[in-house]
Motif scaffolding. Structure first.
Motif, mmCIF file in Angstrom:
data_model
loop_
_atom_site.group_PDB
_atom_site.id
_atom_site.type_symbol
_atom_site.label_atom_id
_atom_site.label_comp_id
_atom_site.label_asym_id
_atom_site.label_seq_id
_atom_site.Cartn_x
_atom_site.Cartn_y
_atom_site.Cartn_z
ATOM 1 N N PRO A 46 -0.317 -10.536 -1.299
ATOM 2 C CA PRO A 46 0.972 -9.913 -0.923
ATOM 3 C C PRO A 46 1.529 -8.966 -1.981
ATOM 4 O O PRO A 46 1.164 -9.048 -3.159
ATOM 5 N N SER A 47 2.426 -8.093 -1.557
ATOM 6 C CA SER A 47 3.101 -7.157 -2.475
ATOM 7 C C SER A 47 4.323 -6.556 -1.798
ATOM 8 O O SER A 47 4.310 -6.306 -0.592
ATOM 9 N N LEU A 48 5.359 -6.315 -2.563
ATOM 10 C CA LEU A 48 6.503 -5.506 -2.102
ATOM 11 C C LEU A 48 6.536 -4.213 -2.921
ATOM 12 O O LEU A 48 6.335 -3.123 -2.422
ATOM 13 N N ARG A 49 6.753 -4.356 -4.251
ATOM 14 C CA ARG A 49 6.938 -3.194 -5.124
ATOM 15 C C ARG A 49 5.700 -2.319 -5.223
ATOM 16 O O ARG A 49 5.787 -1.086 -5.109
ATOM 17 N N THR A 50 4.553 -2.931 -5.469
ATOM 18 C CA THR A 50 3.337 -2.138 -5.705
ATOM 19 C C THR A 50 3.006 -1.319 -4.471
ATOM 20 O O THR A 50 2.673 -0.130 -4.550
ATOM 21 N N ARG A 51 3.111 -1.964 -3.317
ATOM 22 C CA ARG A 51 2.814 -1.286 -2.058
ATOM 23 C C ARG A 51 3.773 -0.111 -1.826
ATOM 24 O O ARG A 51 3.353 1.030 -1.619
ATOM 25 N N ARG A 146 -5.310 -8.051 -15.014
ATOM 26 C CA ARG A 146 -4.338 -7.065 -15.511
ATOM 27 C C ARG A 146 -3.495 -6.483 -14.376
ATOM 28 O O ARG A 146 -3.925 -6.471 -13.229
ATOM 29 N N HIS A 147 -2.338 -5.906 -14.772
ATOM 30 C CA HIS A 147 -1.473 -5.198 -13.813
ATOM 31 C C HIS A 147 -1.014 -3.896 -14.485
ATOM 32 O O HIS A 147 0.151 -3.766 -14.891
ATOM 33 N N PRO A 148 -1.914 -2.917 -14.603
ATOM 34 C CA PRO A 148 -1.606 -1.737 -15.430
ATOM 35 C C PRO A 148 -0.500 -0.844 -14.890
ATOM 36 O O PRO A 148 0.225 -0.224 -15.679
HETATM 37 N N1 CP Z 1 5.833 -6.456 -9.716
HETATM 38 C C1 CP Z 1 5.029 -6.367 -8.657
HETATM 39 O O1 CP Z 1 3.833 -6.018 -8.774
HETATM 40 O O2 CP Z 1 5.610 -6.657 -7.472
HETATM 41 P P1 CP Z 1 4.837 -6.884 -6.093
HETATM 42 O O3 CP Z 1 3.950 -8.099 -6.290
HETATM 43 O O4 CP Z 1 5.914 -7.111 -5.081
HETATM 44 O O5 CP Z 1 4.012 -5.690 -5.800
#
Ligand code: CP
Length: 316
Positions: A46-51, A146-148
């Protein structure tokens, strides 16, 4: 730029940060760059921001975007080599990656760790297999390690808000009811080690980040000592590294509240979000004037735009 999976893919961090700030100033200045180009975003998790931020960044550059929730909408993908595919997994990553390269000019991949086997997770197999089998540039949307894109947005946010040339930045572990990956703190540590800051990591015993990510950072088990005179407090939970992937400490005294923030140099509070209120951080801090969390989330768009812009320029 051919790929964006870690800080070591970036040759000039200062220039990339300046690029992100330029994108923030005039988001549509490079609207022609991505014309007739397609960005594919693949989410195994899942994702909100990244998407949303990566999609918005691509629109700023005039790109088309295709999003695939692999966990819900696609065929289940097999990642093992040489496997007899008689289970529920209908498609091998080899074909999936090669086929998506026909449809997309750039691919973004999100794939979390399983948190069962440290050595397996450190291989970052899904991301690396996509790097191997795609013929187009790949952006990590958060991998097992990682989450670059988050880290670049964090660096941009620190650059915008620092009051001294070499600020003190404290990454502190904070409590959480579930076992979470180490990708965000690993990545944040790598990027902090690559820029000019006084970097300290505070965590309970058994939560020390792998040396390849923590590098030369000062590591302490005393959170209050770490917070003293901090200019930035970056709170994040991660699961144990010694009892790998387990949530062995739930100590609520590690939560960030106003008393903790009073130890700092009028420090700014940071978190990548999503965050559990009054577990990781108290309402009073999150809603307070020193919280940067919404600005961090806003900067995700311009971090992604700077990366896409560099990739597209490289393709021309
Ligand atoms: N910070 C971050 O990556 O948020 P999401 O998991 O909602 O994309």
């Amino acid at each position: 730029m051919k790929q964006f999976t870690a800080v070591h893919d970036v040759t000039d961090i200062d220039a990339l940060v300046k690029d992100a700030l330029a994108c923030k100033e005039t988001p549509f200045a490079w609207h022609e760059l991505g014309k007739y180009k397609t960005l594919g975003l693949l989410f195994f998790n899942p994702s909100l921001r990244t998407r949303m931020s990566t999609q918005k960044a691509a629109y700023h550059l005039g790109m088309n975007v295709m999003v695939l929730n692999v966990d819900k909408d696609g065929w289940k993908i097999e990642t093992e080599e040489g496997v007899i595919m008689n289970s529920d997994k209908a498609e091998h990553l080899k074909e999936a990656a090669a086929v998506m390269s026909q449809y997309c000019d750039v691919l973004g991949i999100r794939s979390f760790p399983e948190l069962k086997d440290k050595e397996e997770d450190l291989k970052d197999q899904v991301l690396n297999d996509f790097l191997k089998y795609t013929t187009v540039p790949v952006i990590s949307l958060e991998s097992a390690t990682r989450h670059p894109l988050q880290s670049l947005a964090d660096v941009v946010t620190i650059e915008e808000n620092k009051k001294v040339a070499r600020p003190k930045v404290v990454l502190t572990w904070a409590p959480h009811p579930r076992a979470l990956p180490q990708a965000v703190p690993n990545s944040f540590a790598e990027w902090m080690n690559a820029i000019d800051v006084d970097f300290v990591i505070a965590c309970p015993e058994g939560y020390e980040l792998d040396e390849q990510f923590a590098g030369n950072a000062v590591v302490t088990h005393n959170q209050e000592e770490a917070l003293k005179d901090a200019d930035f407090v970056y709170a994040k939970n991660w699961s144990s590294t010694t009892e790998y992937g387990k949530c062995v400490v739930q100590d609520s005294s590690w939560m960030i509240d106003n008393q903790k923030m009073s130890l700092t140099n009028e420090g700014k509070f940071m978190h990548c979000l999503p965050v559990r209120r009054n577990v990781v951080v108290a309402d009073e801090v999150l809603d307070g004037e020193h919280s940067l969390v919404i600005e961090q989330a806003n900067n995700r768009t311009f971090a992604a735009q700077a990366v896409l812009k560099n990739i597209l320029k490289g393709k021309r």
